[in-house]
Scaffold this active site. Structure first.
Site, short mmCIF file in Angstrom:
data_model
loop_
_atom_site.label_atom_id
_atom_site.label_comp_id
_atom_site.label_asym_id
_atom_site.label_seq_id
_atom_site.Cartn_x
_atom_site.Cartn_y
_atom_site.Cartn_z
N HIS A 200 0.82 -1.22 0.00
CA HIS A 200 0.00 0.00 0.00
C HIS A 200 0.85 1.26 0.00
O HIS A 200 0.41 2.30 -0.47
CB HIS A 200 -1.02 -0.04 1.14
CG HIS A 200 -2.15 -0.93 0.79
ND1 HIS A 200 -2.17 -2.26 1.13
CD2 HIS A 200 -3.26 -0.71 0.04
CE1 HIS A 200 -3.26 -2.81 0.62
NE2 HIS A 200 -3.94 -1.90 -0.03
N ARG A 307 -10.67 4.32 -1.01
CA ARG A 307 -10.14 3.46 0.04
C ARG A 307 -10.42 4.11 1.40
O ARG A 307 -9.55 4.81 1.96
CB ARG A 307 -8.64 3.25 -0.15
CG ARG A 307 -8.25 2.38 -1.33
CD ARG A 307 -6.75 2.14 -1.36
NE ARG A 307 -6.37 1.01 -2.18
CZ ARG A 307 -5.91 1.11 -3.44
NH1 ARG A 307 -5.77 2.28 -3.99
NH2 ARG A 307 -5.58 0.03 -4.10
N ARG A 344 -15.46 2.05 -0.74
CA ARG A 344 -15.19 0.71 -0.22
C ARG A 344 -15.21 0.77 1.31
O ARG A 344 -14.61 1.67 1.90
CB ARG A 344 -13.82 0.24 -0.69
CG ARG A 344 -13.47 -1.11 -0.09
CD ARG A 344 -12.23 -1.66 -0.66
NE ARG A 344 -11.05 -0.99 -0.15
CZ ARG A 344 -9.81 -1.31 -0.54
NH1 ARG A 344 -9.63 -2.26 -1.44
NH2 ARG A 344 -8.78 -0.68 -0.05
N GLU A 447 -11.29 -10.52 -4.89
CA GLU A 447 -9.88 -10.42 -4.51
C GLU A 447 -9.30 -11.76 -4.08
O GLU A 447 -8.10 -11.86 -3.84
CB GLU A 447 -9.70 -9.45 -3.33
CG GLU A 447 -10.32 -8.11 -3.55
CD GLU A 447 -9.86 -7.11 -2.53
OE1 GLU A 447 -8.83 -6.48 -2.75
OE2 GLU A 447 -10.56 -6.95 -1.50
N ASN A 470 -4.59 -6.68 -7.11
CA ASN A 470 -3.42 -6.71 -6.20
C ASN A 470 -3.54 -7.89 -5.24
O ASN A 470 -2.60 -8.65 -5.03
CB ASN A 470 -3.31 -5.42 -5.39
CG ASN A 470 -3.37 -4.20 -6.26
OD1 ASN A 470 -3.01 -4.27 -7.42
ND2 ASN A 470 -3.81 -3.09 -5.71
N ASP A 471 -4.72 -8.01 -4.66
CA ASP A 471 -4.93 -9.13 -3.73
C ASP A 471 -5.20 -10.43 -4.47
O ASP A 471 -4.79 -11.49 -4.02
CB ASP A 471 -6.07 -8.81 -2.76
CG ASP A 471 -5.57 -7.94 -1.62
OD1 ASP A 471 -4.51 -8.26 -1.06
OD2 ASP A 471 -6.22 -6.94 -1.30
N ARG A 481 2.18 -9.59 -0.90
CA ARG A 481 2.46 -8.45 -1.76
C ARG A 481 3.37 -7.42 -1.12
O ARG A 481 3.92 -6.55 -1.81
CB ARG A 481 1.15 -7.79 -2.21
CG ARG A 481 0.32 -7.25 -1.08
CD ARG A 481 -1.10 -6.95 -1.54
NE ARG A 481 -1.30 -5.54 -1.83
CZ ARG A 481 -2.49 -4.99 -1.96
NH1 ARG A 481 -3.58 -5.71 -1.83
NH2 ARG A 481 -2.61 -3.72 -2.22
N CYS A 518 -10.02 -2.60 -10.29
CA CYS A 518 -9.52 -1.44 -9.57
C CYS A 518 -8.14 -1.68 -8.96
O CYS A 518 -7.62 -0.86 -8.24
CB CYS A 518 -10.51 -1.00 -8.49
SG CYS A 518 -10.79 -2.24 -7.24
C1 PEP Z 1 -6.66 -4.75 -4.78
O1 PEP Z 1 -6.45 -5.63 -3.94
O2 PEP Z 1 -6.37 -4.87 -5.99
C2 PEP Z 1 -7.28 -3.47 -4.38
C3 PEP Z 1 -7.65 -2.58 -5.27
O3 PEP Z 1 -7.40 -3.23 -3.04
P1 PEP Z 1 -6.14 -2.80 -2.14
O4 PEP Z 1 -4.98 -2.59 -3.06
O5 PEP Z 1 -6.50 -1.59 -1.39
O6 PEP Z 1 -5.97 -4.00 -1.27
MG MG Z 2 -7.33 -5.42 -2.00
#
Ligand code: PEP
Ligand code: MG
Length: 588
Positions: A200, A307, A344, A447, A470-471, A481, A518
């Site tokens: 993040h 977020r 979210r 996710e 991402n997740d 990650r 996203c």
């Molecule tokens: C993701 O996991 O791709 C996402 C957009 O949420 P975050 O990156 O805040 O976990």
């Molecule tokens: Mg995520």
């Protein structure tokens, strides 16, 4: 001496500036310049803080009970001595006078200089005195926190015409919440020792559109205060004290990318439509309502991911109440004037703790695998009162525009049931209190592989889905990650990831439900054509990425892209197949 440190490219572009080393625990210290006319006043703040700490330590000393071990008095004496030592206070004043740093920044900068000197001492006793200086500086910072700071000058490369160099931040680690401080700070780039591409911290760096390199393992040890540093955010390299030739080359690249940016900015008002006439929605990811203006300026057609957890961080346990949250959501909704805003619900946990913590502390505090623990919707469902409070705040904001609620990390069908029960109760509570609220669409983030595999079933309940790549990548490939040690295995092109993505997009399209991506893939132009070929028509990304993605959309033919999709999905090397297909298309 010139030297290179390699890390991971997380935010594009080139930053050139002088290094400011900041210990992780002090990253939240405010960094700003004071105007010429405020310099004496700022030095006054520093001296006042010093005098107050001296008085505090002296009274501690006189109040020591006779039976107290004499070491305590000795430590207090050392601390008092440090407070009168030129090397600390006078040198800190130098940072204020010569660099116009605010008092907090000045003492932190001086601490870094002294800490290095102590670290290099042969004598163990002297080496350990570093901890004393740190404690004294902590006291000074606490004292300064209680004093009114000087007015903050606009962020930028330094006080206007004084010809000062821009500054880049070098730290072992930066917590995501601390990154928010940087939105208002003076740094034009940053480097950290730890972190992964989609941690993040890296995500916030991208949202600020400042060049950054993370996972540059030894950087905070190798780079010294005031070194000249080039951050190559495209290649993931940090060059320390570069030669003139290298510096010139990078200055040239900096100018080129500024020109490219200006060229892309002209696309701002052009609708995002493919060559074959398919409209594509380009939305913004934001962290705070204040990001709305920049997102609109970049041409965002709404917010695909707010977020909200960033409203909850670093508040010392004092979480935002319903009204405060409502004001924040409403501010974003009003700024987007009728365009959709997707809020979210909090995604606390994993690498986003409520309070500032390093990755090591996190693991220690929250078990070995915080990413697999109590985070996102699991956390919200474990705090039902707080969850309903957030839902009420979002529902109330929906009376002012088009609001969607997005639930992070849903994996269990039971969670879906609990979410809708909580929503029904939140609505009832608003009815009972006579508070107005509007209609909202409710969506789930995809996710975890479980959600992608059960997409048809999820869509029986949800109005739309948003894929958090991402997740999804982290959980499909079992790669933390935030862990730089396994970052090389984090592969968005992995055939398993592509299959889950395709399955989700196709499932939602077949069901006639909204679907967007996203995660970071949405803002990465390497994936624009692939996602269009999969049938994706809604992308949510950092506002700064919108112009480049739009340019790719304008040049894409979605029908041709969907024809080549089977070959990409079936390949063991999808990125190569995609690359060759794109080259082939360019040639014809
Ligand atoms: C993701 O996991 O791709 C996402 C957009 O949420 P975050 O990156 O805040 O976990
Ligand atoms: Mg995520």
């Amino acid at each position: 001496m010139s030297l290179q440190v390699f890390g991971m490219a997380v935010s594009r572009g080139v930053a050139i500036g002088r290094a400011v080393l900041v210990a992780s625990s002090r990253v939240d210290v405010a960094h700003y310049f004071v105007g010429d006319e405020r310099i004496e006043a700022e030095i006054g703040r520093l001296r006042q803080a010093r005098d107050a700490v001296v008085a505090e330590l002296e009274s501690l000393k006189t109040e020591l009970p006779p039976e107290a071990p004499h070491e305590i008095a000795a430590v207090l004496d050392v601390h008092l001595m440090l407070l009168h030592d030129e090397a600390l206070i006078a040198a800190s004043e130098g940072w204020v006078r010569e660099r116009r740093y605010n008092a907090e920044w000045a003492v932190s900068a001086q601490l870094e200089v002294l800490a290095r000197q102590f670290d290099e001492m042969e004598d163990l006793y002297l080496r350990e005195r570093r901890a004393d200086v740190e404690q004294v500086v902590e006291r000074l910072l606490r004292e300064l926190a209680g004093q009114p700071p000087a007015p903050v000058l606009a962020p930028g490369p330094g006080p206007g015409d004084s010809g000062e160099a821009p500054l880049v931040l070098v730290a072992n680690d930066v917590a995501p919440a601390d990154m928010l401080q940087f939105k208002r700070s003076v740094f034009t780039g940053f480097v950290t020792d730890v972190g992964g591409r989609t941690s993040h911290t890296a995500i916030v760096a991208r949202s600020m559109d400042i060049p950054a390199v993370v996972g540059a393992r030894e950087s905070s040890r190798l780079i010294r205060q005031d070194d000249w540093v080039v951050i190559d955010g495209d290649a993931g390299v940090v060059i320390v004290n570069p030669s003139n030739i290298v510096l010139e080359e990078y200055r040239f690249r900096q100018r080129q990318s500024q020109l490219e940016r200006a060229r892309l900015d002209r696309l701002r008002h052009t609708p995002a439509v493919t060559l074959d006439g398919e409209p594509v929605e380009l939305l913004a990811n934001i962290e705070l309502p204040g990001d709305a203006a920049g997102a609109l300026e970049a041409g965002a057609a709404g917010v695909g991911l707010f977020r909200s957890e960033f409203l909850f961080m670093n508040r010392g346990g004092d979480l935002p109440g319903e009204d405060e949250q409502f004001e924040a959501y409403r501010a974003a909704v009003l700024a987007f004037a009728g365009l959709p805003v997707t809020v979210r619900t909090v995604d606390i946990g994993a690498d986003k703790p409520l309070e500032r913590m390093s990755q090591q502390e996190l693991r220690h505090e929250h078990g070995l695998n915080p990413a697999l623990g109590l985070r996102a919707i699991r956390w919200s469902l474990s705090e039902p009162g707080m969850f309903r409070q957030q839902l009420r705040a979002i529902l109330r904001a929906s009376a002012y525009g088009q609001v969607r609620i997005l639930i992070p990390m849903v994996a269990q069908l039971r969670e879906i049931k609990l979410v809708f029960e909580a929503l029904a109760r939140a609505r009832q509570q608003l009815e009972d209190a006579g508070r107005p609220y509007g209609a909202v669409e409710v969506g789930a983030m995809v996710e975890v592989p479980a959600a992608a595999l059960l997409i048809d079933r999820f869509l029986r309940y949800f109005d739309f889905v948003s894929i958090g790549t991402n997740d999804l990548i982290q959980y499909t490939l079992a790669i933390d990650r935030a862990d730089d040690a396994v970052a090389h295995l984090y592969d968005p092109w992995h055939p398993a990831v592509l299959q889950l993505l395709h399955r989700t997009i196709a499932g939602a399209n077949a069901a006639g439900r909204g679907v967007s991506v996203c995660g970071e893939m949405a803002g990465d132009v390497a994936f624009t054509e692939l996602l269009l070929g999969m049938g994706l028509r809604s992308f949510s990304m950092h506002p700064a990425r919108i112009p480049s993605v739009k340019q790719r959309v304008l040049r894409a033919d979605s029908r041709k892209l969907s024809h080549m999709l089977p070959r990409v999905l079936e390949s063991d090397n999808p990125s190569e197949v995609m690359r060759l297909a794109m080259l082939d298309r360019l040639a014809h």
